[in-house]
Design an enzyme around this catalytic site. Structure first.
Site, PDB file in Angstrom:
ATOM      1  N   ASP A  82      35.900  29.409  48.370  1.00  0.00           N
ATOM      2  CA  ASP A  82      36.143  29.120  47.929  1.00  0.00           C
ATOM      3  C   ASP A  82      37.371  28.100  48.026  1.00  0.00           C
ATOM      4  OD1 ASP A  82      37.207  29.374  44.862  1.00  0.00           O
ATOM      5  OD2 ASP A  82      39.079  29.858  45.501  1.00  0.00           O
ATOM      6  N   CYS A 127      36.222  28.882  34.827  1.00  0.00           N
ATOM      7  CA  CYS A 127      36.804  29.764  36.009  1.00  0.00           C
ATOM      8  C   CYS A 127      38.234  29.927  36.401  1.00  0.00           C
ATOM      9  CB  CYS A 127      37.050  28.399  37.324  1.00  0.00           C
ATOM     10  SG  CYS A 127      37.679  28.867  39.047  1.00  0.00           S
ATOM     11  N   TYR A 173      39.940  34.445  35.820  1.00  0.00           N
ATOM     12  CA  TYR A 173      40.824  34.392  36.640  1.00  0.00           C
ATOM     13  C   TYR A 173      41.698  34.802  36.318  1.00  0.00           C
ATOM     14  CZ  TYR A 173      38.570  33.668  41.223  1.00  0.00           C
ATOM     15  OH  TYR A 173      37.805  33.460  42.382  1.00  0.00           O
ATOM     16  N   TYR A 215      48.226  34.586  39.238  1.00  0.00           N
ATOM     17  CA  TYR A 215      47.131  33.891  38.567  1.00  0.00           C
ATOM     18  C   TYR A 215      47.078  34.655  36.647  1.00  0.00           C
ATOM     19  CZ  TYR A 215      44.168  32.025  41.676  1.00  0.00           C
ATOM     20  OH  TYR A 215      42.990  31.400  42.393  1.00  0.00           O
ATOM     21  N   GLU A 219      30.576  33.457  38.126  1.00  0.00           N
ATOM     22  CA  GLU A 219      32.068  33.651  37.980  1.00  0.00           C
ATOM     23  C   GLU A 219      31.413  34.918  39.188  1.00  0.00           C
ATOM     24  OE1 GLU A 219      35.210  32.359  39.157  1.00  0.00           O
ATOM     25  OE2 GLU A 219      34.402  30.914  38.427  1.00  0.00           O
TER      26      GLU A 219
END
Length: 229
Positions: A44, A135, A139, A165, A207
């Protein structure tokens, strides 16, 4: 129904699969294999570096200062804020953040980055936004899902990650990208809208694959050549 509302509805199957992935569920339960966490951070970190480069392509294709400002702000967010959830993971496994930087991307992450860069280089602003949106959107919803399902508190293992998040600031970031994509889609041709839809769905699929990649510690296959010693 807006364009992004339609995208969310059409890809609900993948969102649900992401929520139910054992890595994601493990974050809620406070139990993820340490090797998987380390593999995730290694990938990541480099993925987010690439994400910033793609924001840079967005700047180069922007025709007004509003879009330039938006992409510039997102680069700043990744640089200055999105290190915090990584740090939570590092603290849990007892490894310094610097030790997990500079590794080559595993196959899935490598493909994901090249998928986004393909749309960034060959497509317009709509394709860039559509390829990048899953993305932050997944999240955001992961954070909200885990907060609602497990109701973690400050003493829980991954509370800082989940709170980051699920927080309003990240919600604002996701909505800004959705709103801009809706505006672009309203002006796009049907062919352009279809390319946006394809880019979005593939990014959603990637994802899920990213979580799987981290969970199983995916690596590139290794073979010894005939001249290898």
């Amino acid at each position: 129904m807006s364009f992004t509302e339609m995208l969310r509805r059409e890809n609900n199957d993948i969102f649900e699969a992401v929520f139910n992935h054992p890595f994601v569920e493990g974050i809620g339960k406070g139990d993820v294999p340490h090797d998987s966490i380390a593999h995730y951070i290694k990938a990541d970190y480099e993925y987010l570096n690439a994400f910033m480069h793609i924001y840079g392509v967005g700047i180069s294709k922007s025709t007004n200062r509003k879009d330039i400002e938006y992409f510039n702000e997102q680069v700043g967010f990744v640089l200055n804020s999105e290190t915090h959830p990584h740090q939570n993971f590092c603290d849990v496994i007892g490894v310094g953040y610097d030790e997990l930087q500079g590794y080559p991307l595993p196959p899935t992450a490598d493909h994901y980055v090249k998928h986004m860069m393909y749309h960034a280089q060959l497509g317009g602003l709509g394709e860039i936004l559509a390829a990048m949106l899953p993305c932050p959107w997944t999240y955001l919803e992961i954070g909200q899902h885990l907060m609602k399902k497990y109701q973690p508190g400050p003493d829980d293992t991954f509370y800082p990650w989940i709170k980051f998040y699920a927080d309003e600031e990240f919600d604002t970031l996701s909505h800004a990208m959705r709103n801009r994509l809706d505006e672009v889609a309203d002006e796009a041709s049907e062919a352009e809208r279809q390319r946006m839809k394809d880019a979005f769905r593939k990014s959603c699929q990637l994802e899920w694959k990213f979580w799987e990649m981290a969970y199983i510690c995916e690596e590139w296959p290794q073979w010894k050549g005939v001249n290898s010693k």
